[in-house]
Scaffold this motif. Structure first.
Motif, short mmCIF file in Angstrom:
data_model
loop_
_atom_site.label_atom_id
_atom_site.label_comp_id
_atom_site.label_asym_id
_atom_site.label_seq_id
_atom_site.Cartn_x
_atom_site.Cartn_y
_atom_site.Cartn_z
N ASP A 65 0.84 -1.20 0.00
CA ASP A 65 0.00 0.00 0.00
C ASP A 65 0.87 1.23 0.00
O ASP A 65 2.02 1.22 0.37
N GLY A 66 0.32 2.28 -0.44
CA GLY A 66 1.06 3.54 -0.49
C GLY A 66 0.83 4.36 0.76
O GLY A 66 1.20 3.98 1.85
N LYS A 67 0.19 5.44 0.57
CA LYS A 67 0.06 6.35 1.70
C LYS A 67 -1.40 6.43 2.14
O LYS A 67 -2.32 6.17 1.40
N ALA A 68 -1.54 6.84 3.35
CA ALA A 68 -2.88 7.09 3.87
C ALA A 68 -2.98 8.59 4.04
O ALA A 68 -2.01 9.32 4.04
N SER A 69 -4.20 9.06 4.17
CA SER A 69 -4.36 10.49 4.42
C SER A 69 -5.22 10.65 5.64
O SER A 69 -6.05 9.80 5.97
N THR A 70 -5.06 11.73 6.27
CA THR A 70 -5.83 12.03 7.46
C THR A 70 -6.06 13.51 7.52
O THR A 70 -5.43 14.28 6.80
N VAL A 71 -7.00 13.90 8.35
CA VAL A 71 -7.28 15.33 8.52
C VAL A 71 -6.97 15.68 9.97
O VAL A 71 -7.41 15.01 10.89
N ALA A 72 -6.21 16.71 10.12
CA ALA A 72 -5.87 17.17 11.46
C ALA A 72 -6.34 18.61 11.62
O ALA A 72 -6.29 19.40 10.67
N LYS A 73 -6.83 18.91 12.81
CA LYS A 73 -7.33 20.27 13.06
C LYS A 73 -6.60 20.85 14.26
O LYS A 73 -6.16 20.13 15.15
N ALA A 74 -6.52 22.14 14.28
CA ALA A 74 -5.93 22.82 15.43
C ALA A 74 -6.45 24.24 15.47
O ALA A 74 -6.87 24.80 14.45
N THR A 75 -6.44 24.80 16.65
CA THR A 75 -6.87 26.19 16.79
C THR A 75 -5.76 27.00 17.44
O THR A 75 -4.84 26.46 18.07
N GLY A 76 -5.89 28.29 17.31
CA GLY A 76 -4.89 29.16 17.92
C GLY A 76 -5.37 30.59 17.87
O GLY A 76 -6.36 30.91 17.21
N GLY A 77 -4.65 31.44 18.55
CA GLY A 77 -5.01 32.84 18.57
C GLY A 77 -4.70 33.54 17.26
O GLY A 77 -5.26 34.59 16.94
N SER A 78 -3.78 32.97 16.50
CA SER A 78 -3.45 33.52 15.19
C SER A 78 -3.17 32.34 14.28
O SER A 78 -3.08 31.19 14.74
N ILE A 79 -3.02 32.62 13.03
CA ILE A 79 -2.81 31.52 12.09
C ILE A 79 -1.47 30.85 12.31
O ILE A 79 -1.34 29.63 12.21
N SER A 80 -0.48 31.62 12.68
CA SER A 80 0.84 31.01 12.92
C SER A 80 0.77 30.11 14.15
O SER A 80 1.35 29.02 14.17
N GLU A 81 0.05 30.57 15.15
CA GLU A 81 -0.09 29.74 16.36
C GLU A 81 -0.89 28.47 16.05
O GLU A 81 -0.56 27.39 16.53
#
Lengths: 468, 397
Positions: A65-81
Motif C-alpha cells: 500500500d502507499g500512503k494514507a491520508s488524514t485530517v488534522a485540526k488545530a486552533t490558535g489565537g493567530s494563524i501562525s499559532e
C-alpha cells in the motif's frame, strides 16, 4: 607546481571533504517518519480564534500500500499559532511544500483572508501557485473532512479537482498570488471560486433563483437555456410545459430531464458523471421546488458551485454572485480557455434543437479603455472558437449550414448578456470585481483620475466561430 | 606575453561574458530591486543595463586594442610598480567583495529553498573550495569549463523562461513611471554593486585569441545576458507588482517558473532545471576568484596557489562571521553603491587608456626596430640574415 604535489593536494582535499560528510547531521529516523505532507489546508475563524484543518498524507508502512491520508485540526489565537499547534498535535513537522489548495471557510472576512493568505505566502508555506477556494456552504474544516472521506473512496481528490477545473473547464480559478495581486490593485476586489459538498441523493438547492440563468454546477436546475441568457418566448413556453410535466411526473422523470440539464453553460464539473447516476428525488426542472432532500449523508460529491465569492468594495463579508453573473465573469477571464458550453432549446427555422453542446478551443479577450465625450468607456472584444460536441448535428450539411450561423449568433448573444449582467451586478454592489478601474489605471490614466464605477459605459463586442 | 595555448578563444569569451552578465543579476537582484524600487524597477534595471553594456563595449575595445601583453604588465609599464600595486590592491578588494556577495546569495538561496535544515556553514565549504581551485587554475581552464557547460545552461534557461513567458500576465507591469525618474534612478543606483561584472574582464586582456568577430561576439553575449535579466525582471514584476511585501529573498527564477507552470501537482520540475542553470553562478564565482587572485599576485609576490588558498580561507571566515546575507546586501546598498559605480566606470576607462598607451608604445618600438632594420639592410646586405627575425616583422608591417 609539480604533479606529485598537486596529487597530494587533491588527496588532502578529498580527505577533508570526507570529514565534512562525516560531520553531516544524521537522523536516526527517516524523513517520512518525522514529517507529514499537507496537501490541502482549510482556514476558519478570525483574528483571535483561528482554526486550521489540513489534509495530510501520512506514509504508512503497509505492505503493498502507499500512503494514507488524514485530517488534522488545530486552533490558535493567530494563524501562525494554529499551524504551530497543528504540528504539536501531530507530533511531526508538517511540510507544506506540496500544498495545492487553501480553502477559506464560509463567512471569512476580507481582513482575515488577506492576513491569512499573506502570512502563508510570505512565510513560504504556500507557493504562489496554490489554489484558493471559498466554501460557500460549510466551514473549511467540515469541507476538508468530507472531501478527505470522498477522496478515500474515489480518486476525486480536491487537488485534482481544482487542477482539472483550471485546465479543462470553463470556470474561474484563483491562485493565492493572483487573489492578493488583484485585491491590492486599484480595483480593490478579487474573486474566489466556490466549492461545496452535497449529498449525492440530495435535491439541489435552487440557489440563486433569479430568472434567466441557466443551471450551473450542481446547485440549481432551471429549464432555461443552459447558456444562461434571458429566456426567449419559445423557451418560456417550453419551460411552462416542462414545469407542469415535472410536477405531475415522478422523480425519475425529473431525473432524466435533469440529466440533460446537468451540463451547464459554464462548463462541466467533476461531479457530472456522478450526478447523472444520482437517483432519487425528483429535481424540479424549473427550480420552483426548493428545499433539499437529504439522501445518504455519507455519500458526498464534490462540486464547483456555479458561483464565485467576491471580496472587495466596502464590505468585509464576501458577496456570492449568482450563476449568471459568474458566467459573465468567466467569459472575460483570459485564463479560462477550455470547457463545455451549451445552448438549450434553440429555435431554428421552426425546429427546436433541445441542446447543443460545444467545446471551447480558444478564447481571446481584449479590453480597451478610453474617454469618449468625457465619459469613461470600456470595450470588451471577445473572440471565441468553439467545436461542436454534438457530432450528429454536423452530419447533415444542409441543416448544419443554417444552424451554424444561428448558433454563432446565439452564443454571441449569450456572452453579451452574461457579461452585461456581470457588469450590472458590479455596479449595483459597488464592487469592481471585473477590474475595470484597474484597467483604466493602467492604460487610461485620465479616466482613472475621476473614476466612478457606476458611470462607466461598457461595450461588449463578441465574435464566435464554430469550427467544423 | 601570454602563450598562445593558454589563451581563450572567441567562443569561450562569448560564454564567459554571457555568464558574467547574467549570473549575479538573476539570483537576488530582481527581488531586491522590486522591494526597494517598486514597479519601476524594470526601468531602473534597463537603465543600469545600458550603462553596463557601454562598459562592456569599453572592455572589449581594450581587449581588441591590447598588444600581446596582460593588463597587469601594461599597467606596471604605464604607472610604475608602486602605483600599479595600489591599483591592483583596490581591484582585488573590489572583486573579492563581489565574490563574497555572490557566494552569500548562493548560500541564502540554498538555505531558503532546498536545505533549510542544513547548516549553511557546512555547504559553504565546498563552495569556497571550488573558488580556491578555480582561483589557482588558468584562464583557459575556466574558458573551457564555461564553454562545456554553456549548452546545458542555455537549455535550462530557455526552458525556465518559456515557462515564465507562458504563465505570466504582463499587463500587470503597467502603469510605469508612477514613482518618478529621480526616485527610480536613485534607488536603482544604490544597487551598483550588482553591476559592473564586466570589470573582471581585465583578466582576459591580452589572453584572447582574437579574430575579426571577437568584439561582435562579446557585444552579442552582453546584450543577450542583459535581455535575459530584463525578461526575468518583467516576469517577476508582473507577478508581484502589487504585493512586493510577499517577496522572499529565496524567490527567484525557480520560484517564478514553478508558479508559471500553473499546476502545483506537476512537482518541482523547475528545481531540476534550476540545478542545471546554477552552474553558471558557480562558474562566475570561479571567475571572480581567478581575477581576485590574479590581482593579488601582483600585489603580494607569493605563489598563486598559496594566494588562492588564503583568499578561500578568508572568504569562508567572512561567511562564517557574517551569517546574515541580508546584512551583507544592506551593507552593499548603503555603503558600497558609490564605490561600486566608480569602479564600474573607472575600470573600463582605465583599461582602454592602459591598452591604448601600450599599443602606441608597441608600435613605436616596432617602428624603431624596423627603422634600424632598414638602415642595416641598406648598409650591409650580408647582415640581413642576422636581422632576419626583425626584418620579417617589419616586412609584415
Amino acid at each position: 607546481m609539480k604533479r606529485s604535489k598537486k596529487i597530494l593536494i587533491y588527496k588532502l582535499s578529498c580527505f577533508l571533504f570526507a570529514i565534512v560528510l562525516l560531520l553531516l547531521p544524521q537522523r536516526a529516523l527517516p524523513q517520512s517518519d518525522i514529517q507529514v505532507l499537507a496537501t490541502v489546508l482549510g482556514i476558519d475563524g478570525t483574528g483571535g480564534n483561528v482554526t486550521v484543518a489540513a489534509q495530510l498524507a501520512v506514509p504508512v508502512a503497509q505492505s503493498g500500500d502507499g500512503k494514507a491520508s488524514t485530517v488534522a485540526k488545530a486552533t490558535g489565537g493567530s494563524i501562525s499559532e494554529a499551524l504551530e499547534n497543528l504540528e504539536i498535535g501531530m507530533g511531526r513537522r508538517v511540510n507544506f511544500g506540496h500544498l495545492s489548495t487553501v480553502a477559506a471557510g464560509k463567512g471569512m472576512l476580507l481582513s482575515d483572508i488577506k492576513e491569512f493568505v499573506s502570512y502563508l505566502m510570505s512565510s513560504g508555506k504556500v507557493g504562489p501557485g496554490a489554489y484558493l477556494v471559498y466554501c460557500s456552504h460549510s466551514t473549511a474544516s467540515e469541507f476538508i473532512e468530507q472531501a478527505q472521506k470522498m477522496g478515500e473512496s474515489s480518486d476525486a481528490e480536491l487537488g485534482n479537482f481544482i487542477a482539472y477545473n483550471k485546465s479543462g473547464n470553463h470556470v474561474t480559478t484563483a491562485t493565492a498570488l493572483k487573489f492578493l495581486q488583484t485585491l491590492h490593485s486599484t480595483s480593490g476586489a478579487a474573486c474566489l471560486p466556490c466549492v461545496q459538498l452535497e449529498d449525492e441523493n440530495s435535491e439541489s438547492n435552487p440557489g440563486d433563483s433569479s430568472v434567466g440563468e441557466g443551471r450551473g454546477g450542481a446547485a440549481s436546475e432551471k429549464s432555461q437555456s443552459g447558456a444562461g441568457g434571458l429566456p426567449t418566448e419559445s423557451e418560456k413556453k417550453q419551460e411552462e410545459q416542462k414545469s407542469e410535466e415535472a410536477e405531475k411526473s415522478d422523480g425519475s422523470k425529473g431525473e432524466s430531464e435533469n440529466e440533460s440539464q446537468a451540463k451547464s453553460e459554464s462548463g462541466g464539473n467533476s461531479e457530472n458523471g456522478s450526478q447523472q447516476e444520482s437517483g432519487g428525488s425528483g429535481k424540479s426542472s424549473d427550480g420552483k421546488k426548493s428545499g433539499k432532500e437529504t439522501g445518504t449523508a455519507e455519500k458526498k460529491k464534490l462540486v464547483a458551485a456555479d458561483s464565485i465569492a467576491v471580496y472587495g468594495g466596502d464590505r468585509e463579508e464576501p458577496t456570492v454572485l449568482n450563476a449568471l453573473a459568474t458566467r459573465g465573469v468567466v467569459w472575460q477571464d483570459t485564463h479560462s480557455n477550455y470547457g463545455l458550453v451549451e445552448l438549450r432549446n434553440v429555435l431554428i427555422d421552426g425546429q427546436t434543437v433541445p441542446s447543443v453542446a460545444a467545446r471551447l478551443s480558444g478564447k481571446s479577450v481584449k479590453k480597451s479603455a478610453k474617454i469618449v465625450k468625457g465619459e469613461n468607456v470600456l470595450t470588451y472584444k471577445i473572440k471565441v472558437k468553439l467545436k461542436l460536441d454534438d457530432s450528429h448535428i454536423c452530419a447533415n450539411p444542409g441543416f448544419f449550414g443554417l444552424l451554424k450561423d444561428k448558433l454563432e449568433d446565439e452564443f454571441e448573444s449569450v456572452i453579451r448578456n452574461n457579461l452585461a449582467f456581470a457588469v450590472q451586478t458590479s455596479k449595483e454592489t459597488g464592487i469592481d470585481f471585473l477590474g475595470i478601474r484597474e484597467w483604466f489605471h493602467k492604460f487610461c490614466r485620465k479616466g482613472a483620475e475621476n473614476f466612478d464605477l457606476s458611470s462607466v459605459i461598457v461595450n461588449i463586442e463578441t465574435k464566435v466561430i464554430i469550427q467544423t | 606575453m601570454v602563450e598562445t595555448e593558454k589563451r581563450i578563444s572567441t567562443a569561450q569569451l562569448f560564454t564567459v561574458i554571457f555568464i558574467l552578465g547574467m549570473g549575479l543579476k538573476i539570483l537576488m537582484l530582481p527581488v531586491l530591486m522590486l522591494k526597494v524600487v517598486g514597479r519601476d524597477s524594470v526601468l531602473g534595471l534597463a537603465g543600469m543595463g545600458v550603462l553596463e553594456l557601454l562598459c562592456l563595449g569599453a572592455m572589449l575595445a581594450a581587449v581588441m586594442l591590447s598588444p600581446e601583453k596582460s593588463f597587469f604588465d601594461m599597467t606596471v609599464e604605464l604607472v610604475g610598480k608602486a602605483a600599479a600595486k595600489i591599483i591592483f590592491a583596490f581591484l582585488s578588494a573590489f572583486f573579492f567583495f563581489k565574490l563574497l556577495l555572490l557566494v552569500g546569495e548562493v548560500r541564502v538561496f540554498f538555505s531558503e529553498n532546498l536545505l533549510q535544515n542544513f547548516s549553511s556553514t557546512v555547504y559553504s565549504l565546498p563552495l569556497c573550495g571550488l573558488c580556491v581551485v578555480m582561483g589557482m587554475g588558468t584562464l583557459r581552464a575556466i574558458g573551457r569549463t564555461s564553454q562545456f557547460l554553456f549548452p546545458f545552461i542555455a537549455v535550462a534557461m530557455l526552458c525556465l523562461f518559456v515557462f515564465i513567458g507562458m504563465g505570466v500576465d504582463y499587463s500587470e507591469i503597467f502603469p510605469l513611471g508612477d514613482y518618478g525618474f529621480k526616485s527610480t534612478f536613485t534607488n536603482s543606483f544604490k544597487h551598483s554593486m550588482w553591476f559592473g561584472d564586466y570589470s573582471s574582464l581585465v583578466a582576459v586582456i591580452g589572453s584572447v585569441r582574437r579574430t575579426k568577430h571577437t568584439a561582435t561576439a562579446g557585444v552579442i553575449a552582453g546584450i543577450i545576458a542583459s535581455l535575459t535579466v530584463i525578461f526575468y525582471m518583467l516576469g517577476l514584476t508582473a507577478s508581484f507588482s502589487n504585493v512586493c511585501y510577499l517577496l522572499r529573498f529565496g524567490q527567484n527564477v525557480t520560484g517564478m517558473s514553478h508558479y508559471a507552470l500553473g499546476d502545483v501537482m506537476q512537482g518541482r520540475l523547475d528545481v531540476m532545471l534550476f540545478c542545471m542553470w546554477i552552474v553558471s553562478v558557480l562558474v562566475e564565482a570561479g571567475f571572480y576568484s581567478f581575477t581576485t587572485v590574479s590581482c593579488l599576485e601582483k600585489v603580494i609576490p607569493v605563489k598563486k596557489e598559496l594566494l588562492s588558498l588564503s583568499a578561500g580561507v578568508l572568504l569562508f571566515a567572512v561567511l562564517l562571521l557574517w551569517q546574515s546575507t541580508s546584512d551583507l546586501q544592506a551593507f552593499a546598498i548603503n555603503y558600497f553603491s558609490v564605490p561600486a559605480a566608480v569602479f564600474q566606470i573607472a575600470v573600463p576607462v582605465f583599461a582602454i587608456i592602459v591598452t591604448a598607451v601600450a599599443r602606441r608604445r608597441e608600435k613605436k618600438k616596432r617602428g624603431k626596430t624596423c627603422g634600424e632594420y632598414r638602415t642595416l639592410q641598406t648598409e650591409t646586405a650580408n647582415t640581413q640574415c642576422d636581422v632576419k627575425s626583425e626584418g620579417a616583422e617589419c616586412e609584415a608591417e
